[in-house]
Design a protein around this motif. Structure first.
Motif, short mmCIF file in Angstrom:
data_model
loop_
_atom_site.label_atom_id
_atom_site.label_comp_id
_atom_site.label_asym_id
_atom_site.label_seq_id
_atom_site.Cartn_x
_atom_site.Cartn_y
_atom_site.Cartn_z
N MET A 1 -0.71 -3.06 8.09
CA MET A 1 0.35 -3.34 7.16
C MET A 1 -0.18 -4.11 5.95
SD MET A 1 3.33 -2.39 7.19
CE MET A 1 4.97 -2.64 6.73
N LYS A 2 -1.18 -4.97 6.19
CA LYS A 2 -1.75 -5.75 5.09
C LYS A 2 -2.46 -4.83 4.10
CE LYS A 2 -4.95 -9.49 4.15
NZ LYS A 2 -5.91 -10.41 4.69
N ARG A 3 -3.11 -3.78 4.62
CA ARG A 3 -3.81 -2.83 3.75
C ARG A 3 -2.81 -2.08 2.88
NH1 ARG A 3 -5.25 1.90 2.38
NH2 ARG A 3 -7.36 2.59 2.05
N LEU A 4 -1.67 -1.70 3.45
CA LEU A 4 -0.63 -1.00 2.70
C LEU A 4 -0.09 -1.87 1.57
CD1 LEU A 4 1.28 1.45 2.42
CD2 LEU A 4 2.82 0.24 3.96
N ALA A 5 0.19 -3.12 1.86
CA ALA A 5 0.70 -4.04 0.85
C ALA A 5 -0.33 -4.28 -0.25
CB ALA A 5 1.10 -5.36 1.49
N THR A 6 -1.58 -4.42 0.13
CA THR A 6 -2.64 -4.62 -0.86
C THR A 6 -2.80 -3.40 -1.75
OG1 THR A 6 -3.80 -6.06 0.69
CG2 THR A 6 -5.08 -5.21 -1.15
N SER A 7 -2.79 -2.23 -1.13
CA SER A 7 -2.94 -1.00 -1.88
C SER A 7 -1.77 -0.78 -2.85
CB SER A 7 -3.04 0.17 -0.91
OG SER A 7 -3.11 1.39 -1.60
N LEU A 8 -0.55 -1.01 -2.38
CA LEU A 8 0.61 -0.83 -3.25
C LEU A 8 0.63 -1.87 -4.38
CD1 LEU A 8 3.43 0.19 -0.79
CD2 LEU A 8 2.18 1.62 -2.41
N ALA A 9 0.20 -3.09 -4.09
CA ALA A 9 0.14 -4.11 -5.13
C ALA A 9 -0.90 -3.72 -6.19
CB ALA A 9 -0.21 -5.47 -4.53
N PHE A 10 -2.03 -3.20 -5.75
CA PHE A 10 -3.06 -2.75 -6.69
C PHE A 10 -2.53 -1.63 -7.58
CE2 PHE A 10 -6.39 0.40 -7.57
CZ PHE A 10 -7.20 -0.35 -8.40
N PHE A 11 -1.87 -0.64 -6.98
CA PHE A 11 -1.36 0.48 -7.76
C PHE A 11 -0.20 0.06 -8.66
CE2 PHE A 11 -3.56 3.21 -4.62
CZ PHE A 11 -4.36 3.88 -5.53
N LEU A 12 0.57 -0.94 -8.25
CA LEU A 12 1.63 -1.45 -9.10
C LEU A 12 1.05 -2.07 -10.37
CD1 LEU A 12 4.62 -2.14 -9.61
CD2 LEU A 12 4.20 -4.28 -8.39
N VAL A 13 0.04 -2.91 -10.20
CA VAL A 13 -0.61 -3.54 -11.35
C VAL A 13 -1.27 -2.48 -12.23
CG1 VAL A 13 -2.47 -5.10 -12.04
CG2 VAL A 13 -0.91 -5.76 -10.21
N PHE A 46 2.17 9.54 2.58
CA PHE A 46 1.53 10.71 3.18
C PHE A 46 0.33 10.31 4.03
CE2 PHE A 46 -1.63 14.16 2.91
CZ PHE A 46 -0.91 15.14 3.59
N ARG A 47 -0.45 9.37 3.55
CA ARG A 47 -1.62 8.90 4.31
C ARG A 47 -1.18 8.24 5.62
NH1 ARG A 47 -4.56 4.58 4.93
NH2 ARG A 47 -3.30 3.31 3.57
N TYR A 48 -0.10 7.46 5.57
CA TYR A 48 0.43 6.83 6.77
C TYR A 48 0.95 7.88 7.75
CZ TYR A 48 3.44 3.99 9.74
OH TYR A 48 4.04 3.42 10.83
N TRP A 49 1.68 8.87 7.25
CA TRP A 49 2.21 9.94 8.10
C TRP A 49 1.08 10.73 8.73
CZ3 TRP A 49 1.69 15.27 7.29
CH2 TRP A 49 2.41 16.07 8.18
#
Length: 63
Positions: A1-13, A46-49
């Protein structure tokens, strides 16, 4: 879950930076930034699924 949050935060920025750079004299190009972030969210979903599907196949070997 931490990786997902980090990845989404990176793509948001990243999407906000691209939206700002493409806006020109305007404040922010929100459709571009939102669209890029939506693509990132869909990609991560998609990667999670895909990971969950592979894990289910591995567990149901039927031995």
């Amino acid at each position: 879950m931490k990786r997902l949050a980090t990845s989404l935060a990176f793509f948001l920025v990243l999407s906000l930076i691209v939206g700002y750079l493409l806006s020109g004299p305007a404040l922010m190009d929100w459709p571009v930034a939102g669209g890029l972030f939506a693509v990132a969210v869909l990609g991560e979903g998609f990667r999670y699924w895909l990971r969950q599907t592979r894990a289910k196949k591995r567990d149901s070997s039927g031995v």
